[in-house]
Design a protein around this motif. Structure first.
Motif, PDB file in Angstrom:
ATOM      1  N   LYS A 130      -6.015  -2.654   3.592  1.00 41.00           N
ATOM      2  CA  LYS A 130      -5.885  -1.198   3.636  1.00 41.00           C
ATOM      3  C   LYS A 130      -5.996  -0.671   5.069  1.00 41.00           C
ATOM      4  O   LYS A 130      -5.236   0.208   5.469  1.00 41.00           O
ATOM      5  CB  LYS A 130      -6.978  -0.593   2.748  1.00 41.00           C
ATOM      6  N   TYR A 143       0.839  -1.200   0.000  1.00 39.30           N
ATOM      7  CA  TYR A 143       0.000   0.000   0.000  1.00 39.30           C
ATOM      8  C   TYR A 143       0.867   1.241   0.000  1.00 39.30           C
ATOM      9  O   TYR A 143       1.869   1.315   0.711  1.00 39.30           O
ATOM     10  CB  TYR A 143      -0.924  -0.007   1.231  1.00 39.30           C
ATOM     11  N   CYS A 162      -4.601   6.316   0.796  1.00 38.53           N
ATOM     12  CA  CYS A 162      -3.996   4.982   0.812  1.00 38.53           C
ATOM     13  C   CYS A 162      -4.474   4.233  -0.427  1.00 38.53           C
ATOM     14  O   CYS A 162      -5.677   4.131  -0.669  1.00 38.53           O
ATOM     15  CB  CYS A 162      -4.406   4.230   2.073  1.00 38.53           C
ATOM     16  N   GLU A 176      -3.706   0.631  -2.911  1.00 36.02           N
ATOM     17  CA  GLU A 176      -3.003  -0.639  -3.070  1.00 36.02           C
ATOM     18  C   GLU A 176      -2.307  -0.664  -4.425  1.00 36.02           C
ATOM     19  O   GLU A 176      -2.855  -0.226  -5.430  1.00 36.02           O
ATOM     20  CB  GLU A 176      -3.971  -1.817  -2.960  1.00 36.02           C
TER      21      GLU A 176
END
Length: 115
Positions: A58, A41, A76, A78
């Motif tokens: 997450k 992440y 955030c 991925e």
């Protein structure tokens, strides 16, 4: 567990229709092999700085960031584990880098975007 197959068996010689599906489903549900998905992440510190964290999801990445840096990330996202990055004089994927860690979540790296 019943020694019907082993790690060394050729997959083309395994007769999956002879395996007990209920037992297999139970083993998967109990996660007897202890397999856990770990992703990478990218968490934004400010306009230029980003931190990469290996985590199960997450939420875990955000919690690890918040505990480590004592503030919440701006966002955030991925990344794919096969994403390539430059590290020193080499190019490495996050998948390859993940093998260097034994515990998760873990801080994988820091990136500063120069404009």
């Amino acid at each position: 567990m019943e020694e019907k197959i082993s790690l060394h068996d050729d997959i083309s010689n395994i007769h999956f229709n002879q395996l007990d599906r209920e037992k297999i489903e139970e083993l998967i549900r109990k996660n007897v092999l202890g397999l856990h998905k770990i992703g990478i992440y990218s968490l934004k510190v400010n306009k230029k700085d980003f931190v990469f964290i290996f985590a199960a999801n997450k939420e875990e990445a955000i919690e690890f960031f918040t505990n480590t840096f004592e503030k919440a990330p701006l966002n955030c996202h991925e990344y794919p584990l096969d994403f390539q990055i430059e590290r020193g004089n080499e190019v490495i994927t996050f998948r390859e880098m993940r093998k260097e860690f034994e515990r998760f979540p873990a801080l994988a790296g820091y990136f500063r975007r120069d404009w």
